[in-house]
Design an enzyme around this catalytic site. Structure first.
Site, PDB file in Angstrom:
ATOM      1  N   ASN A  97      -0.141   4.552  -0.434  1.00 56.49           N
ATOM      2  CA  ASN A  97      -0.696   5.825   0.035  1.00 56.49           C
ATOM      3  C   ASN A  97      -1.421   5.683   1.369  1.00 56.49           C
ATOM      4  O   ASN A  97      -2.201   6.545   1.769  1.00 56.49           O
ATOM      5  CB  ASN A  97      -1.632   6.415  -1.024  1.00 56.49           C
ATOM      6  CG  ASN A  97      -2.811   5.499  -1.311  1.00 56.49           C
ATOM      7  OD1 ASN A  97      -2.809   4.327  -0.910  1.00 56.49           O
ATOM      8  ND2 ASN A  97      -3.816   6.013  -1.981  1.00 56.49           N
ATOM      9  N   ASP A 142      -4.796 -10.458 -15.972  1.00 57.88           N
ATOM     10  CA  ASP A 142      -5.876 -11.410 -15.766  1.00 57.88           C
ATOM     11  C   ASP A 142      -7.034 -11.023 -16.685  1.00 57.88           C
ATOM     12  O   ASP A 142      -7.448  -9.862 -16.709  1.00 57.88           O
ATOM     13  CB  ASP A 142      -6.330 -11.323 -14.292  1.00 57.88           C
ATOM     14  CG  ASP A 142      -6.605 -12.682 -13.689  1.00 57.88           C
ATOM     15  OD1 ASP A 142      -7.404 -13.426 -14.269  1.00 57.88           O
ATOM     16  OD2 ASP A 142      -6.035 -12.984 -12.623  1.00 57.88           O
ATOM     17  N   ASP A 150      -3.922   3.884   2.640  1.00 57.40           N
ATOM     18  CA  ASP A 150      -5.376   3.785   2.833  1.00 57.40           C
ATOM     19  C   ASP A 150      -5.762   2.341   3.190  1.00 57.40           C
ATOM     20  O   ASP A 150      -6.938   1.994   3.217  1.00 57.40           O
ATOM     21  CB  ASP A 150      -6.143   4.262   1.591  1.00 57.40           C
ATOM     22  CG  ASP A 150      -5.845   3.418   0.373  1.00 57.40           C
ATOM     23  OD1 ASP A 150      -4.990   2.497   0.447  1.00 57.40           O
ATOM     24  OD2 ASP A 150      -6.468   3.667  -0.684  1.00 57.40           O
ATOM     25  N   ASP A 154       0.852  -1.195   0.000  1.00 59.74           N
ATOM     26  CA  ASP A 154       0.000   0.000   0.000  1.00 59.74           C
ATOM     27  C   ASP A 154       0.886   1.242   0.000  1.00 59.74           C
ATOM     28  O   ASP A 154       1.591   1.507   0.976  1.00 59.74           O
ATOM     29  CB  ASP A 154      -0.886  -0.052   1.266  1.00 59.74           C
ATOM     30  CG  ASP A 154      -1.731   1.197   1.422  1.00 59.74           C
ATOM     31  OD1 ASP A 154      -1.896   1.942   0.429  1.00 59.74           O
ATOM     32  OD2 ASP A 154      -2.245   1.415   2.544  1.00 59.74           O
ATOM     33  N   ASP A 171      -9.219 -16.290 -16.684  1.00 59.71           N
ATOM     34  CA  ASP A 171     -10.035 -16.769 -15.568  1.00 59.71           C
ATOM     35  C   ASP A 171     -11.121 -17.745 -16.040  1.00 59.71           C
ATOM     36  O   ASP A 171     -11.828 -17.457 -17.010  1.00 59.71           O
ATOM     37  CB  ASP A 171     -10.694 -15.544 -14.917  1.00 59.71           C
ATOM     38  CG  ASP A 171     -11.343 -15.858 -13.587  1.00 59.71           C
ATOM     39  OD1 ASP A 171     -10.617 -16.237 -12.654  1.00 59.71           O
ATOM     40  OD2 ASP A 171     -12.576 -15.727 -13.475  1.00 59.71           O
ATOM     41  N   HIS A 191      -4.064 -17.228  -5.151  1.00 56.29           N
ATOM     42  CA  HIS A 191      -4.926 -16.424  -4.271  1.00 56.29           C
ATOM     43  C   HIS A 191      -6.232 -17.134  -3.885  1.00 56.29           C
ATOM     44  O   HIS A 191      -7.014 -16.575  -3.117  1.00 56.29           O
ATOM     45  CB  HIS A 191      -5.240 -15.107  -4.972  1.00 56.29           C
ATOM     46  CG  HIS A 191      -6.017 -15.329  -6.242  1.00 56.29           C
ATOM     47  ND1 HIS A 191      -5.467 -15.942  -7.351  1.00 56.29           N
ATOM     48  CD2 HIS A 191      -7.302 -15.069  -6.564  1.00 56.29           C
ATOM     49  CE1 HIS A 191      -6.387 -16.038  -8.297  1.00 56.29           C
ATOM     50  NE2 HIS A 191      -7.508 -15.517  -7.846  1.00 56.29           N
ATOM     51  N   ASP A 192      -6.499 -18.297  -4.439  1.00 54.98           N
ATOM     52  CA  ASP A 192      -7.749 -19.018  -4.160  1.00 54.98           C
ATOM     53  C   ASP A 192      -7.582 -20.199  -3.208  1.00 54.98           C
ATOM     54  O   ASP A 192      -8.570 -20.853  -2.867  1.00 54.98           O
ATOM     55  CB  ASP A 192      -8.342 -19.598  -5.455  1.00 54.98           C
ATOM     56  CG  ASP A 192      -8.888 -18.533  -6.380  1.00 54.98           C
ATOM     57  OD1 ASP A 192      -9.283 -17.458  -5.886  1.00 54.98           O
ATOM     58  OD2 ASP A 192      -8.919 -18.798  -7.595  1.00 54.98           O
ATOM     59  N   ASP A 238      -1.739  -1.234  -3.924  1.00 51.51           N
ATOM     60  CA  ASP A 238      -2.011  -0.474  -5.147  1.00 51.51           C
ATOM     61  C   ASP A 238      -0.853  -0.563  -6.130  1.00 51.51           C
ATOM     62  O   ASP A 238       0.186  -1.156  -5.834  1.00 51.51           O
ATOM     63  CB  ASP A 238      -2.324   0.987  -4.784  1.00 51.51           C
ATOM     64  CG  ASP A 238      -1.316   1.525  -3.767  1.00 51.51           C
ATOM     65  OD1 ASP A 238      -0.098   1.454  -4.050  1.00 51.51           O
ATOM     66  OD2 ASP A 238      -1.737   1.975  -2.671  1.00 51.51           O
TER      67      ASP A 238
HETATM   68  O1  TEU Z   1     -11.397 -18.954  -9.729  1.00 50.24           O
HETATM   69  C1  TEU Z   1     -12.191 -19.965 -10.296  1.00 50.24           C
HETATM   70  C2  TEU Z   1     -12.304 -21.140  -9.478  1.00 50.24           C
HETATM   71  O2  TEU Z   1     -12.506 -22.231  -9.975  1.00 50.24           O
HETATM   72  C3  TEU Z   1     -12.249 -20.848  -8.057  1.00 50.24           C
HETATM   73  O3  TEU Z   1     -13.506 -20.382  -7.808  1.00 50.24           O
HETATM   74  C4  TEU Z   1     -11.953 -21.962  -7.205  1.00 50.24           C
HETATM   75  O4  TEU Z   1     -12.648 -23.116  -7.555  1.00 50.24           O
HETATM   76  C5  TEU Z   1     -12.371 -21.531  -5.854  1.00 50.24           C
HETATM   77  O5  TEU Z   1     -11.762 -20.315  -5.536  1.00 50.24           O
HETATM   78  C6  TEU Z   1     -12.010 -22.550  -4.882  1.00 50.24           C
HETATM   79  O6  TEU Z   1     -12.487 -22.127  -3.673  1.00 50.24           O
HETATM   80  C7  TEU Z   1     -11.292 -17.772 -10.430  1.00 50.24           C
HETATM   81  C8  TEU Z   1     -10.503 -16.760  -9.628  1.00 50.24           C
HETATM   82  O7  TEU Z   1      -9.183 -17.212  -9.475  1.00 50.24           O
HETATM   83  C9  TEU Z   1     -11.208 -16.502  -8.342  1.00 50.24           C
HETATM   84  O8  TEU Z   1     -10.478 -15.634  -7.520  1.00 50.24           O
HETATM   85  C10 TEU Z   1     -12.556 -15.907  -8.678  1.00 50.24           C
HETATM   86  O9  TEU Z   1     -13.302 -15.740  -7.511  1.00 50.24           O
HETATM   87  C11 TEU Z   1     -13.334 -16.773  -9.652  1.00 50.24           C
HETATM   88  O10 TEU Z   1     -12.553 -17.224 -10.745  1.00 50.24           O
HETATM   89  C12 TEU Z   1     -14.468 -15.996 -10.254  1.00 50.24           C
HETATM   90  O11 TEU Z   1     -13.966 -15.042 -11.136  1.00 50.24           O
HETATM   91 CA    CA Z   2      -3.436   2.182  -1.259  1.00 52.04          CA
END
Ligand code: TEU
Ligand code: CA
Length: 550
Positions: free
Chosen positions: A23, A98, A25, A21, A199, A327-328, A29
């Protein structure tokens, strides 16, 4: 196999909201990323994959896009973006963005028009159906819980949303939608970006029947009903011919539902569709019949089988991607290894795996310092829509979310979304303001600043093993064969070509294991215990990479 830059590349994934971050907040970013470009470059990576930074109401943290050609206010401006891209290119790196076009935000102007009336010119940009027996058109469930259909009173019809109600699915049957997507892709390529991670691209073609679900196991529903629809390859070929093939870029399709049987249809070198996909076989390995929040232990034998089968399938015909989290999903060191007593060895072992497999490796931000899962003490700390929906569904069954927090501690997406841990100061040095999600308290001892100082830190190990891959094209293009496939603790494999051979031995357990392989002429090159020796007595989470001399 033809040689290309994206096969040789190591990718670093950034989740901008949680990276830095600038700035104060509380939200990461683009200027924050710019401040850290030298750091990223110092890892030795070649490509940065940036999770969505487009205009978005952030129902799903940027995966709900309301303008594909503009930057989210919280992240900065288009000028910041241009500066970031230039900074990446100046340092000899590339940028992957993405592309989220299975769905848009319900606040995108296309959808705002679409929902106005049945004869609106944008009506067919989305998937509208009338209900059945006073309910939705079929029994499809959304990825994040509940029906995949939302009733809209204005026109008295339902629209499809495979994710949240604020993420209506685009109708790819409509040629105008496909043209819009191509224009967006072209817009960003003309700015000079170097590729897209696409995605849930496996979901864009819907079966025309919209029949009810056959299975009640969600993983099977994805495979049988949602993914690999009848026109998927036609759509991807069209995108490739009209736009992708005209640029020197890379593509990686995110592919829930892409199984071994379909993989090559997407990435076969003779297919002209995508360069590689992320399949999810190893991501579903530790999920029970109840899905993600029903975790179960995983078996190393099955884990190895997945990598072996995919390598065998793709070899010589298409390219793969190697990732252990993003991230998932939970942090890889917490999910596949030991993030406590053997934290250091575990993180280094997984890094060794990533950098010695065939396929393009992806490093998720923070893994290079061994960031772990977080165990927030109560539901109000959580931010992820999937987790919040899980809490709601528990409540609707009369259960207390607090009693089920252990599942979220194990599997929740927020495990991977806590702020990047830069140093020991407040909020891990991510921000001087209260962050949008709390930092993992272990930043006191897991952070970049400390890791920079430690000669043998996880961070410096990453640098070393990335460098090692870059210096040995055998690790990129060479053949792969796993040995002792049924061993329950050791993952061992050979990588070789005409000139070199390597042997990788990884102990995926808390026990010392005597791995009885008889192989001679070994020279130890990479290891994660300071006093490692050239033998196969493997201590807990010990990793060794040997050169094999003949
Ligand atoms: O993720 C798709 C996906 O298959 C995920 O939803 C995964 O199965 C799930 O996170 C498991 O818990 C993509 C992106 O990476 C995710 O961040 C998004 O939420 C999703 O698509 C919808 O765009
Ligand atoms: Ca920020």
């Amino acid at each position: 196999m033809t040689k290309t830059w994206w096969k040789e590349a190591v990718v670093y994934q950034i989740y901008p909201r949680s990276f830095k971050d600038s700035n104060n907040d509380g939200v990461g970013d683009l200027q924050g990323i710019i401040q850290k470009l030298d750091y990223i470059k110092s890892l030795g990576v070649d490509v940065i994959w940036l999770c969505p930074v487009y205009k978005s109401p952030n129902d799903d943290n940027g995966y709900d896009i309301s303008d594909y050609r503009d930057i989210m206010d919280e992240f900065g401006t288009m000028a910041d973006f241009d500066e970031l891209l230039a900074g990446i290119h100046q340092r000899g790196m590339k940028l992957l963005m993405d592309l989220v076009v299975n769905h848009s935000s319900d606040e995108h102007e296309w959808f705002e028009e679409s929902r106005k009336s049945k004869d609106n010119p944008y009506r067919d940009y989305y998937i509208w159906k009338s209900g059945k027996n006073n309910g939705p058109p079929n029994d499809w469930e959304a990825f994040f819980g509940g029906s995949a259909w939302q009733y809209d009173a204005t026109t008295e019809e339902y629209y499809l949303h495979l994710f949240t109600t604020k993420q209506p699915d685009l109708n790819w049957e409509n040629p105008k939608v496909r043209k819009e997507v191509r224009d967006v892709v072209k817009f960003w390529f003309d700015k000079g970006i170097d590729g897209f991670r696409m995605d849930v691209i496996s979901l864009i073609s819907k079966g025309p029947e919209y029949s009810d679900m056959v299975s009640n196991v969600f993983e099977e529903v994805i495979q049988e009903q949602y993914a690999n629809g009848p026109r998927i390859h036609e759509f991807l070929k069209e995108l490739n011919t009209e736009v992708l093939s005209k640029y020197d870029i890379m593509t990686v399709g995110e592919g829930p539902g892409i199984t071994l049987d379909h993989g090559l249809d997407y990435v076969g070198e003779d297919r002209a569709e995508l360069n590689m996909v992320f399949h999810f076989d190893h991501m579903f390995l530790d999920m029970g019949p109840g899905g993600k929040f029903d975790p179960q232990p995983y078996s190393l034998v099955e884990f190895k089988n997945i990598f072996n089968r995919w390598d065998e399938k793709l070899k010589g015909k298409g390219w793969g991607s190697i990732f252990l989290d993003n991230h998932d999903f939970p942090r890889m060191v917490s999910r596949y290894a030991n993030d406590d007593k053997y934290h250091d060895q575990s993180a280094k072992l997984l890094a060794t795996l990533l950098m010695t497999m065939r396929g393009t490796p992806y490093v998720y931000q923070g893994d290079e310092i061994g960031m772990t899962n977080v165990a927030f003490p109560s539901p109000e700390y959580y931010r992820d829509i999937e987790t919040l929906n899980y809490f709601k569904s528990l409540e609707s069954q009369g259960k207390n979310p607090q009693d089920h927090l252990h599942n979220v501690h194990k599997m929740g997406r927020d495990n991977a979304r806590t702020p990047m841990q830069w140093n020991k100061t407040a909020n891990a040095g991510f921000s001087e303001a209260e962050p949008w999600i709390q930092a993992n308290p272990n930043y006191e001892f897991i952070n970049v600043e400390d890791a920079e100082r430690g000669k043998y830190s996880i961070l410096n190990f990453y640098r070393k093993v990335i460098q090692f891959r870059k210096e040995n094209s055998t690790l990129v293009y060479g053949d792969y064969e796993s040995i002792e496939n049924r061993h329950e603790q050791i993952y061992a494999y050979r990588r070789w070509d005409e000139t070199h051979e390597f042997l990788v031995v990884l102990n995926f357990s808390d026990q010392t294991v005597d791995f009885n392989a008889i192989i001679t002429g070994l020279e130890l090159l990479i290891y994660n215990y300071g006093d490692a020796t050239e033998d196969f007595l493997m201590r807990p989470w010990e990793a060794k990479v040997f050169r094999v001399h003949d």
